[in-house]
Write a protein that holds these residues in place. Structure first.
Motif, PDB file in Angstrom:
ATOM      1  N   MET A 134      63.481  23.420  33.144  1.00 22.60           N
ATOM      2  CA  MET A 134      62.879  23.774  34.438  1.00 22.60           C
ATOM      3  C   MET A 134      63.977  23.957  35.475  1.00 22.60           C
ATOM      4  O   MET A 134      65.024  23.329  35.404  1.00 22.60           O
ATOM      5  CB  MET A 134      61.945  22.619  34.824  1.00 22.60           C
ATOM      6  CG  MET A 134      61.356  22.638  36.202  1.00 22.60           C
ATOM      7  SD  MET A 134      60.020  21.406  36.349  1.00 22.60           S
ATOM      8  CE  MET A 134      60.876  19.876  35.976  1.00 22.60           C
ATOM      9  N   TRP A 135      63.692  24.813  36.485  1.00 19.64           N
ATOM     10  CA  TRP A 135      64.576  24.860  37.651  1.00 19.64           C
ATOM     11  C   TRP A 135      63.766  25.248  38.881  1.00 19.64           C
ATOM     12  O   TRP A 135      62.694  25.871  38.760  1.00 19.64           O
ATOM     13  CB  TRP A 135      65.756  25.815  37.429  1.00 19.64           C
ATOM     14  CG  TRP A 135      66.857  25.583  38.420  1.00 19.64           C
ATOM     15  CD1 TRP A 135      67.334  26.461  39.338  1.00 19.64           C
ATOM     16  CD2 TRP A 135      67.615  24.372  38.598  1.00 19.64           C
ATOM     17  NE1 TRP A 135      68.331  25.875  40.078  1.00 19.64           N
ATOM     18  CE2 TRP A 135      68.525  24.589  39.640  1.00 19.64           C
ATOM     19  CE3 TRP A 135      67.603  23.108  37.964  1.00 19.64           C
ATOM     20  CZ2 TRP A 135      69.418  23.597  40.074  1.00 19.64           C
ATOM     21  CZ3 TRP A 135      68.480  22.136  38.407  1.00 19.64           C
ATOM     22  CH2 TRP A 135      69.380  22.387  39.443  1.00 19.64           C
ATOM     23  N   PHE A 136      64.258  24.841  40.050  1.00 16.49           N
ATOM     24  CA  PHE A 136      63.571  25.101  41.327  1.00 16.49           C
ATOM     25  C   PHE A 136      64.361  26.159  42.093  1.00 16.49           C
ATOM     26  O   PHE A 136      65.574  25.987  42.311  1.00 16.49           O
ATOM     27  CB  PHE A 136      63.496  23.810  42.145  1.00 16.49           C
ATOM     28  CG  PHE A 136      62.854  23.961  43.504  1.00 16.49           C
ATOM     29  CD1 PHE A 136      61.464  24.022  43.641  1.00 16.49           C
ATOM     30  CD2 PHE A 136      63.637  24.033  44.656  1.00 16.49           C
ATOM     31  CE1 PHE A 136      60.883  24.140  44.895  1.00 16.49           C
ATOM     32  CE2 PHE A 136      63.048  24.152  45.921  1.00 16.49           C
ATOM     33  CZ  PHE A 136      61.666  24.209  46.035  1.00 16.49           C
ATOM     34  N   TYR A 137      63.679  27.223  42.509  1.00 17.33           N
ATOM     35  CA  TYR A 137      64.291  28.317  43.248  1.00 17.33           C
ATOM     36  C   TYR A 137      63.760  28.305  44.672  1.00 17.33           C
ATOM     37  O   TYR A 137      62.621  28.735  44.926  1.00 17.33           O
ATOM     38  CB  TYR A 137      64.006  29.650  42.541  1.00 17.33           C
ATOM     39  CG  TYR A 137      64.679  29.681  41.191  1.00 17.33           C
ATOM     40  CD1 TYR A 137      65.974  30.159  41.056  1.00 17.33           C
ATOM     41  CD2 TYR A 137      64.061  29.130  40.063  1.00 17.33           C
ATOM     42  CE1 TYR A 137      66.630  30.120  39.828  1.00 17.33           C
ATOM     43  CE2 TYR A 137      64.705  29.084  38.844  1.00 17.33           C
ATOM     44  CZ  TYR A 137      65.994  29.581  38.736  1.00 17.33           C
ATOM     45  OH  TYR A 137      66.631  29.523  37.526  1.00 17.33           O
ATOM     46  N   LEU A 148      58.963  27.084  41.253  1.00 18.38           N
ATOM     47  CA  LEU A 148      59.317  26.184  40.166  1.00 18.38           C
ATOM     48  C   LEU A 148      59.074  26.952  38.865  1.00 18.38           C
ATOM     49  O   LEU A 148      57.959  27.427  38.631  1.00 18.38           O
ATOM     50  CB  LEU A 148      58.450  24.926  40.227  1.00 18.38           C
ATOM     51  CG  LEU A 148      58.832  23.788  39.293  1.00 18.38           C
ATOM     52  CD1 LEU A 148      60.193  23.199  39.664  1.00 18.38           C
ATOM     53  CD2 LEU A 148      57.762  22.687  39.326  1.00 18.38           C
ATOM     54  N   PHE A 150      59.260  26.766  34.756  1.00 14.24           N
ATOM     55  CA  PHE A 150      59.446  25.819  33.651  1.00 14.24           C
ATOM     56  C   PHE A 150      58.917  26.383  32.345  1.00 14.24           C
ATOM     57  O   PHE A 150      58.030  27.232  32.315  1.00 14.24           O
ATOM     58  CB  PHE A 150      58.822  24.453  33.960  1.00 14.24           C
ATOM     59  CG  PHE A 150      57.369  24.450  34.342  1.00 14.24           C
ATOM     60  CD1 PHE A 150      56.375  24.334  33.392  1.00 14.24           C
ATOM     61  CD2 PHE A 150      57.000  24.553  35.678  1.00 14.24           C
ATOM     62  CE1 PHE A 150      55.038  24.307  33.756  1.00 14.24           C
ATOM     63  CE2 PHE A 150      55.662  24.527  36.052  1.00 14.24           C
ATOM     64  CZ  PHE A 150      54.680  24.407  35.092  1.00 14.24           C
ATOM     65  N   TYR A 242      70.414  28.071  34.536  1.00 18.98           N
ATOM     66  CA  TYR A 242      70.214  28.810  35.777  1.00 18.98           C
ATOM     67  C   TYR A 242      71.545  29.409  36.160  1.00 18.98           C
ATOM     68  O   TYR A 242      72.604  28.829  35.903  1.00 18.98           O
ATOM     69  CB  TYR A 242      69.657  27.907  36.888  1.00 18.98           C
ATOM     70  CG  TYR A 242      70.350  26.575  37.027  1.00 18.98           C
ATOM     71  CD1 TYR A 242      69.937  25.479  36.259  1.00 18.98           C
ATOM     72  CD2 TYR A 242      71.430  26.418  37.883  1.00 18.98           C
ATOM     73  CE1 TYR A 242      70.595  24.259  36.363  1.00 18.98           C
ATOM     74  CE2 TYR A 242      72.086  25.187  37.989  1.00 18.98           C
ATOM     75  CZ  TYR A 242      71.654  24.115  37.223  1.00 18.98           C
ATOM     76  OH  TYR A 242      72.305  22.910  37.313  1.00 18.98           O
ATOM     77  N   TYR A 248      66.773  32.600  36.106  1.00 20.37           N
ATOM     78  CA  TYR A 248      66.416  31.509  35.205  1.00 20.37           C
ATOM     79  C   TYR A 248      66.690  31.956  33.779  1.00 20.37           C
ATOM     80  O   TYR A 248      66.399  33.100  33.418  1.00 20.37           O
ATOM     81  CB  TYR A 248      64.919  31.213  35.386  1.00 20.37           C
ATOM     82  CG  TYR A 248      64.379  30.063  34.562  1.00 20.37           C
ATOM     83  CD1 TYR A 248      64.598  28.753  34.950  1.00 20.37           C
ATOM     84  CD2 TYR A 248      63.614  30.304  33.424  1.00 20.37           C
ATOM     85  CE1 TYR A 248      64.079  27.691  34.210  1.00 20.37           C
ATOM     86  CE2 TYR A 248      63.088  29.247  32.681  1.00 20.37           C
ATOM     87  CZ  TYR A 248      63.324  27.947  33.088  1.00 20.37           C
ATOM     88  OH  TYR A 248      62.811  26.898  32.366  1.00 20.37           O
ATOM     89  N   TRP A 513      71.358  16.345  32.341  1.00 16.99           N
ATOM     90  CA  TRP A 513      71.788  17.159  33.491  1.00 16.99           C
ATOM     91  C   TRP A 513      72.714  16.345  34.371  1.00 16.99           C
ATOM     92  O   TRP A 513      72.441  15.183  34.670  1.00 16.99           O
ATOM     93  CB  TRP A 513      70.564  17.597  34.312  1.00 16.99           C
ATOM     94  CG  TRP A 513      70.925  18.471  35.480  1.00 16.99           C
ATOM     95  CD1 TRP A 513      71.381  19.754  35.438  1.00 16.99           C
ATOM     96  CD2 TRP A 513      70.844  18.121  36.875  1.00 16.99           C
ATOM     97  NE1 TRP A 513      71.599  20.212  36.719  1.00 16.99           N
ATOM     98  CE2 TRP A 513      71.284  19.245  37.615  1.00 16.99           C
ATOM     99  CE3 TRP A 513      70.462  16.969  37.567  1.00 16.99           C
ATOM    100  CZ2 TRP A 513      71.343  19.251  39.009  1.00 16.99           C
ATOM    101  CZ3 TRP A 513      70.519  16.963  38.957  1.00 16.99           C
ATOM    102  CH2 TRP A 513      70.949  18.108  39.664  1.00 16.99           C
ATOM    103  N   ALA A 562      64.833  19.442  37.609  1.00 18.30           N
ATOM    104  CA  ALA A 562      65.133  20.422  38.664  1.00 18.30           C
ATOM    105  C   ALA A 562      65.198  19.655  39.967  1.00 18.30           C
ATOM    106  O   ALA A 562      64.656  18.545  40.078  1.00 18.30           O
ATOM    107  CB  ALA A 562      64.053  21.508  38.725  1.00 18.30           C
ATOM    108  N   THR A 598      54.188  18.103  35.432  1.00 17.25           N
ATOM    109  CA  THR A 598      55.450  17.855  36.128  1.00 17.25           C
ATOM    110  C   THR A 598      55.286  16.626  37.019  1.00 17.25           C
ATOM    111  O   THR A 598      54.202  16.398  37.572  1.00 17.25           O
ATOM    112  CB  THR A 598      55.820  19.094  36.974  1.00 17.25           C
ATOM    113  OG1 THR A 598      56.017  20.195  36.099  1.00 17.25           O
ATOM    114  CG2 THR A 598      57.094  18.863  37.790  1.00 17.25           C
TER     115      THR A 598
END
Ligand code: FEO
Ligand code: CA
Ligand code: CA
Length: 611
Positions: A134-137, A148, A150, A242, A248, A513, A562, A598
């Protein structure tokens, strides 16, 4: 991926190349260091802490608003004990809020979740199952508003539609649409709750979404089918990456398991066997109603070659198709950890999660900004390598191209080398590892990789005295020439078995991470000590202190991480609570089945998450 008793453990190791098993090398390496350095724990802990590293680590510590190092320790939250209950447990210094469970609608007019899932169209516009990488933009740099993205790695048929095998094409499509990737625009309201924004940015990518191929294999006959079907879909999306340019990367892992056949005559060729294709697959039965996934259907002879790639998604461009970046090779990709190396080149570290498979690295041809300015993707032009770990603590990145005589002896074109990257790495002499899962790059340049376990180990040794070895370890290395060189130094950062009996005990490290202060977030997937549930721990990579921050409900794994730009809000995922079985868990609600979701973590005092 769900572990350890199901898919991975049932899958035979497919690497029969005879490259020197990593256990032998680990044994030799740790044995040497024990002779040199005294205790095993001491030897394992301090390999890279040179004075220069220590300076980097101090410099990277927490800062106050004036930019001066603060007095707060890198990690000072109150840890939690092992937990075996059916909720989630978080450090008393933190709050935890559940958002975007499987089935959450993404558009106006799309129905709310109901079970069993019967409508493929509804599932295609609801949050998928099996939340993973997952990553947050952020939108406009916001800490309260962003997209978000994922992965939806997998969900079993009984969990999704209540039967072992599909009996209709609609049920196959339901299963397919539960897989893939979710992008969801979310916004924090004045009460602090995150709400879904039903915009164009909230959308799904499934095994049926149109995709493009790019890079050296695009246009190759290896990706064409006699049926002439356009490329579609992404599946078994495991961990992620990312990019510095805001996209992503979603990684296709156990794609082989979605193919099958009823034909008694089908047998895998050498490459199909190396990637684990089998008539029964993982039992999803998609091939019963969808010929794309029937291994014996000559119309779709190369469909299997279309999966196993790293796929780039632009969260801010709802009009753009996902792009499969073939220069990064086709393996069972766990993740794709990026960093910017010397000369501004993009570097991507990748694990191939199967017993005795390899660690890979991609280095772009030139500075990523100048490539982008010329209209080239830095992920389309570059060099792919596989890692060889030598017993003296050094290693070499083995080029997977026709420049390497060992590879050229087996393949005659780059589209073959990349499509069958595992076989190229076999030929090159890469080191078979204990299931490489996530990789991450710490701020001092050390790269860490979780090796989750290897239950087929047969020889006990000083490094892993159990045979089989169910607990796993975390390896780290430092590349020469700021990530773009072809050599490295390596060591073991921790053996999970060493933590037994401590207040930070864990096994089966998987998600990993590093934040920019040098905290390592370690997420687990497997049977934990004392029968406890899977968990997330936070480590100080500089001092090796580890504390347990979070534990999930029974039967889940914790995966995906994230963070908002200010690092005051973290998102992690609870995958397969109760292993999908309502008799084990109904988390996070009251049923009728448990739902992957999440979890949002915040420090109660508003501090950086992990501190
Ligand atoms: Fe999808 Fe290897 O975990
Ligand atoms: Ca994983
Ligand atoms: Ca795993």
């Amino acid at each position: 991926m769900h572990d350890p008793e199901s898919i991975h453990d049932n899958a035979p190791a497919t690497n029969t190349s005879g490259n020197r098993p990593f256990e032998d090398i680990l044994n030799a390496r740790v044995g040497r260091r024990m002779v040199l350095g005294g205790t095993l724990a001491g030897a394992l802990g301090a390999f890279f802490v040179s004075p220069a590293d220590a300076a980097i680590r101090v410099a990277a510590g927490p800062k106050n608003k004036a930019g001066k190092p603060s007095n707060r320790a890198l990690i000072d939250f109150e840890p939690i004990p092992l937990y075996d209950g059916d909720d989630m447990l978080v450090s008393p210094d933190y709050t935890a809020e559940v958002i975007v469970p499987w089935g959450t609608p993404l558009s106006e007019g799309t129905p709310e979740f109901s079970w069993p899932v019967t409508s493929a169209a509804a599932q295609a516009d609801q949050v998928g199952i099996g939340h993973d990488g997952m990553w947050f933009y952020p939108i406009g740099g916001s800490n309260d508003h962003g997209v978000l993205v994922f992965n939806n790695e997998f969900g079993t048929n009984p969990h999704v539609f209540g039967a072992e095998l599909p009996s209709t094409a609609e049920q196959v499509a339901v299963s397919q649409h539960a897989h893939g990737v979710t992008a969801v625009e979310i916004m924090r309201d004045s009460s602090g709750t995150w709400d879904v924004v039903k915009s164009d940015r909230s959308r799904r990518f499934t095994p049926n979404t149109p995709v493009e191929f790019s890079g050296p294999v695009a246009g190759s006959p290896l990706l064409q089918n006699p049926a002439g079907n356009e490329p579609q879909g992404t599946l078994n999306n495991c961990a992620n990456g990312y990019t510095p340019w805001g996209t992503y990367l979603t990684c296709e892992e156990n794609f082989n398991g979605y193919f099958g056949t009823e034909s008694g005559d089908w047998e895998p060729d050498e490459a199909q066997a190396r990637y684990g294709f089998s008539p029964t697959g993982f039992g999803y039965g998609w091939h019963l109603f969808d010929p794309r996934f029937d291994l014996a259907d000559p119309g779709y002879a190369n469909e299997g070659n279309r999966f196993g790639w790293v796929v780039e998604i632009d969260p801010m461009r709802p009009d753009k198709k996902p792009i499969k970046r073939t220069a990064l090779g086709r393996v069972k990709h766990e993740g794709a950890a990026t960093t910017v190396g010397r000369g501004g080149r993009i570097v991507v570290y990748m694990g191939d999660d199967q017993r005795f498979d390899y660690i890979y690295k991609f280095v772009s041809e030139r500075n990523y900004k100048s490539m982008t300015a010329r209209g080239q993707s830095p992920l389309d032009h570059g060099t792919l390598y596989a890692a060889r770990f030598d017993a003296d603590g050094t290693g070499e990145w083995l080029e997977l191209s026709l420049n390497n005589p060992a590879v050229a002896a087996v393949f005659s074109s780059m589209d073959e080398v990349l499509t069958f990257a595992r076989l190229a790495a076999d030929a090159a002499g890469a080191t078979p590892m204990d299931r490489p899962e996530w990789t991450t790059v710490a701020p001092n340049g050390d790269v860490y990789c979780t090796l989750t376990n290897n239950t087929r180990r047969t020889e006990p040794n000083a490094a892993n005295p159990q045979a089989p070895n169910p607990d796993g370890h975390i390896i780290r290395w430092r590349d020469a020439d700021r990530h773009v060189g072809t050599t490295f130094e390596w060591d073991i950062w921790i053996l999970a078995s060493e933590t037994a009996g401590t207040d930070y005990s864990f096994t089966d490290p998987d998600g990993l991470w590093a934040d920019r202060d040098g905290r390592l977030f370690i997420q687990t997937d497997g049977g934990q000590p004392e029968g406890a549930n899977n968990q997330m721990l936070v480590a100080n990579a500089g001092t090796d202190e580890i504390r347990r921050m979070f534990a999930g409900p029974a039967g889940c794994e914790i995966t995906g991480v994230a963070i908002t730009p200010d690092r005051r809000t973290m998102f992690i995922n609870v995958q397969h609570p109760g292993n999908g079985d309502p008799a084990i868990s109904l988390w996070p609600g009251s049923g009728p089945v448990p739902r992957d979701a999440t979890v949002v973590l915040q420090r109660k005092d508003g501090g950086i998450v992990g501190s």
